[in-house]
Scaffold this active site. Structure first.
Site, PDB file in Angstrom:
ATOM      1  N   LYS A 175      -3.699   0.062  -2.334  1.00  0.00           N
ATOM      2  CA  LYS A 175      -4.132  -1.354  -2.736  1.00  0.00           C
ATOM      3  C   LYS A 175      -5.722  -1.262  -2.921  1.00  0.00           C
ATOM      4  CE  LYS A 175      -2.236  -2.680   0.893  1.00  0.00           C
ATOM      5  NZ  LYS A 175      -1.894  -3.487   2.162  1.00  0.00           N
ATOM      6  N   THR A 209      -3.382 -10.816   3.133  1.00  0.00           N
ATOM      7  CA  THR A 209      -2.938 -10.270   1.906  1.00  0.00           C
ATOM      8  C   THR A 209      -2.107  -9.244   1.661  1.00  0.00           C
ATOM      9  OG1 THR A 209      -4.963  -9.323   1.648  1.00  0.00           O
ATOM     10  CG2 THR A 209      -4.768 -11.051   0.574  1.00  0.00           C
ATOM     11  N   GLY A 210      -2.467  -8.104   2.448  1.00  0.00           N
ATOM     12  CA  GLY A 210      -1.581  -6.784   2.763  1.00  0.00           C
ATOM     13  C   GLY A 210      -0.237  -7.085   3.107  1.00  0.00           C
ATOM     14  N   CYS A 211      -0.078  -8.019   4.167  1.00  0.00           N
ATOM     15  CA  CYS A 211       1.275  -8.338   4.593  1.00  0.00           C
ATOM     16  C   CYS A 211       2.132  -9.046   3.681  1.00  0.00           C
ATOM     17  CB  CYS A 211       1.283  -9.275   5.782  1.00  0.00           C
ATOM     18  SG  CYS A 211       0.430  -8.567   7.365  1.00  0.00           S
TER      19      CYS A 211
HETATM   20  N1  LIG Z   1      -9.973 -11.359  -4.055  1.00  0.00           N
HETATM   21  C1  LIG Z   1      -9.034 -10.709  -4.570  1.00  0.00           C
HETATM   22  N2  LIG Z   1      -8.374 -11.098  -5.722  1.00  0.00           N
HETATM   23  C2  LIG Z   1      -7.488 -10.916  -6.341  1.00  0.00           C
HETATM   24  N3  LIG Z   1      -6.568 -10.012  -5.900  1.00  0.00           N
HETATM   25  C3  LIG Z   1      -6.802  -9.405  -4.536  1.00  0.00           C
HETATM   26  C4  LIG Z   1      -8.079  -9.876  -3.752  1.00  0.00           C
HETATM   27  N4  LIG Z   1      -8.146  -9.206  -2.617  1.00  0.00           N
HETATM   28  C5  LIG Z   1      -7.049  -8.487  -2.553  1.00  0.00           C
HETATM   29  N5  LIG Z   1      -6.337  -8.695  -3.890  1.00  0.00           N
HETATM   30  C6  LIG Z   1      -4.829  -8.021  -3.936  1.00  0.00           C
HETATM   31  O1  LIG Z   1      -4.220  -8.349  -2.679  1.00  0.00           O
HETATM   32  C7  LIG Z   1      -3.412  -7.310  -2.500  1.00  0.00           C
HETATM   33  C8  LIG Z   1      -3.448  -6.704  -0.886  1.00  0.00           C
HETATM   34  O2  LIG Z   1      -4.660  -5.944  -1.049  1.00  0.00           O
HETATM   35  P1  LIG Z   1      -5.859  -5.655   0.291  1.00  0.00           P
HETATM   36  O3  LIG Z   1      -6.313  -6.911   0.409  1.00  0.00           O
HETATM   37  O4  LIG Z   1      -6.261  -4.256  -0.275  1.00  0.00           O
HETATM   38  O5  LIG Z   1      -4.815  -5.410   1.328  1.00  0.00           O
HETATM   39  P2  LIG Z   1      -4.965  -5.636   3.064  1.00  0.00           P
HETATM   40  O6  LIG Z   1      -4.585  -7.059   3.385  1.00  0.00           O
HETATM   41  O7  LIG Z   1      -3.977  -4.424   3.531  1.00  0.00           O
HETATM   42  O8  LIG Z   1      -6.355  -4.885   3.176  1.00  0.00           O
HETATM   43  C9  LIG Z   1      -3.577  -6.340  -3.478  1.00  0.00           C
HETATM   44  O9  LIG Z   1      -2.514  -6.417  -4.581  1.00  0.00           O
HETATM   45  C10 LIG Z   1      -5.239  -6.540  -3.916  1.00  0.00           C
HETATM   46  O10 LIG Z   1      -5.466  -5.977  -5.312  1.00  0.00           O
HETATM   47  C1  LIG Z   2       0.326  -9.490  13.643  1.00  0.00           C
HETATM   48  C2  LIG Z   2      -0.524  -8.949  12.341  1.00  0.00           C
HETATM   49  N1  LIG Z   2      -0.145  -8.164  11.604  1.00  0.00           N
HETATM   50  C3  LIG Z   2      -0.856  -7.643  10.589  1.00  0.00           C
HETATM   51  C4  LIG Z   2      -1.959  -8.057  10.284  1.00  0.00           C
HETATM   52  C5  LIG Z   2      -2.850  -7.653   9.234  1.00  0.00           C
HETATM   53  O1  LIG Z   2      -2.506  -8.124   8.032  1.00  0.00           O
HETATM   54  P1  LIG Z   2      -3.061  -7.793   6.505  1.00  0.00           P
HETATM   55  O2  LIG Z   2      -2.282  -8.176   5.732  1.00  0.00           O
HETATM   56  O3  LIG Z   2      -3.675  -6.403   6.565  1.00  0.00           O
HETATM   57  O4  LIG Z   2      -4.395  -8.698   6.740  1.00  0.00           O
HETATM   58  P2  LIG Z   2      -5.629  -8.832   7.437  1.00  0.00           P
HETATM   59  O5  LIG Z   2      -5.637  -9.037   8.815  1.00  0.00           O
HETATM   60  O6  LIG Z   2      -6.288  -7.663   7.119  1.00  0.00           O
HETATM   61  O7  LIG Z   2      -6.220 -10.080   6.578  1.00  0.00           O
HETATM   62  C6  LIG Z   2      -2.552  -9.009  11.139  1.00  0.00           C
HETATM   63  N2  LIG Z   2      -3.872  -9.510  11.251  1.00  0.00           N
HETATM   64  N3  LIG Z   2      -1.934  -9.712  12.399  1.00  0.00           N
END
Ligand SMILES: Nc1ncnc2c1ncn2[C@@H]1O[C@H](COP(=O)(O)OP(=O)(O)O)[C@@H](O)[C@H]1O
Ligand SMILES: Cc1ncc(COP(=O)(O)OP(=O)(O)O)c(N)n1
Length: 267
Positions: A175, A209-211
């Site tokens: 991602k 977003t990742g979850c």
């Molecule tokens: N500001 C944003 N605008 C649009 N899509 C986003 C944005 N930030 C993250 N994404 C998308 O959200 C999904 C989760 O990505 P990411 O944020 O990298 O994960 P995580 O929460 O694990 O750090 C991916 O599809 C990424 O491209």
């Molecule tokens: C209980 C719990 N699990 C996972 C996360 C991390 O989630 P993620 O979607 O990677 O989002 P961010 O925390 O990075 O915004 C969490 N915070 N808590």
């Protein structure tokens, strides 16, 4: 009526934006019956993680046994699995129940900086869980930890995907949410790369977003969709959830889990 069933094995986020809560909301909006096995309880809000309570291994095992032996599971996702014995237990249970369609979100650090995976657990994730995974969905910092690479470009993301694929998952989605520019993710099947790209929305409300993204993939795999279709829907789901922000909290607020469903109703 046949109902698709998805199980999330993850931590609880009291703020409701990530973890089990994000997963169950996503399953519901995508029309999949959601079940949960809690691995940890976090006291968390949009400003950060205040405390973490890992659950006893027996409690984790019994939750998985209870749902798998009765209701059945078409797809499972793992999220926060902070310690080696938790990873080992979850991997053993997934094998024991022969659960198909495993989505591994290798959660390591929350947006506020709190460590959700202890450092000595990274190796266990690679050796016990990744070989069982249908798909693993690291963000850039997670892909860097898993590969030892420094990832700054799309070419770096592809290199990381290849290295992670060698650990055994059938597919890898790297991602690109942490990269600058468009929001670009890469799907790798061991041979070819497919790129999923949308505009980047400028917002601080990206907690979970990742979850949410990996839960949407899980829901679609539970329905029997292909990996391509599952990632396409997940990308659409998370883009709507980020774009139509709820504006909750004083820090990194949650995404809008209703937004995708509402966008489909308008069509
Ligand atoms: N500001 C944003 N605008 C649009 N899509 C986003 C944005 N930030 C993250 N994404 C998308 O959200 C999904 C989760 O990505 P990411 O944020 O990298 O994960 P995580 O929460 O694990 O750090 C991916 O599809 C990424 O491209
Ligand atoms: C209980 C719990 N699990 C996972 C996360 C991390 O989630 P993620 O979607 O990677 O989002 P961010 O925390 O990075 O915004 C969490 N915070 N808590």
């Amino acid at each position: 009526m046949t109902v698709s069933r998805a199980l999330t094995i993850a931590g609880s986020d009291s703020g409701g934006g990530a973890g089990i809560q994000a997963d169950l909301k996503t399953f519901t909006v995508l029309g999949v019956y959601g079940m949960s096995a809690l691995t940890a309880i976090t006291a968390q809000n949009t400003l950060g993680v205040h405390s973490i309570y890992n659950l006893p291994l027996q409690a984790i095992e019994e939750q998985i046994d209870a749902v798998a032996s009765d209701i059945g599971v078409d797809a499972v996702k793992t999220g926060m699995l902070s310690q080696v014995p938790i990873i080992e237990t979850v991997a053993r249970k997934i094998k024991e129940h022969n659960i198909p369609n495993l989505v591994v979100d290798p959660v390591m650090v929350a947006k506020g900086g709190a460590k959700l995976l202890e450092s000595d657990s990274q190796h266990a994730l690679i050796t016990h869980l990744l070989p069982l995974a249908t798909v693993v969905t690291p963000n850039l910092p997670e892909a860097e930890v898993l590969t030892g690479l420094s990832i700054r470009t799309v070419e770096d993301m592809k290199e990381a995907a290849k290295k992670i694929h060698a650990f055994g998952p059938r597919y890898v989605v790297v991602k690109g949410g942490h990269l600058e520019g468009d929001a670009l993710d890469i799907l790798f099947d061991g041979e070819t790369f497919e790129i999923f790209v949308t505009d980047r929305y400028e917002t601080r409300h990206t907690h979970g977003t990742g979850c949410t993204f990996s839960a949407a993939i899980t829901a679609e795999l539970a329905k029997g969709r292909s990996i391509h279709a599952a990632v396409e829907t997940a990308k659409d789901f998370i883009t709507c959830a980020i774009r139509d922000t709820l504006g909750l909290g004083q820090g990194h607020g949650p995404t809008n889990h209703w937004a995708y469903g509402k966008s489909k109703q308008r069509v």
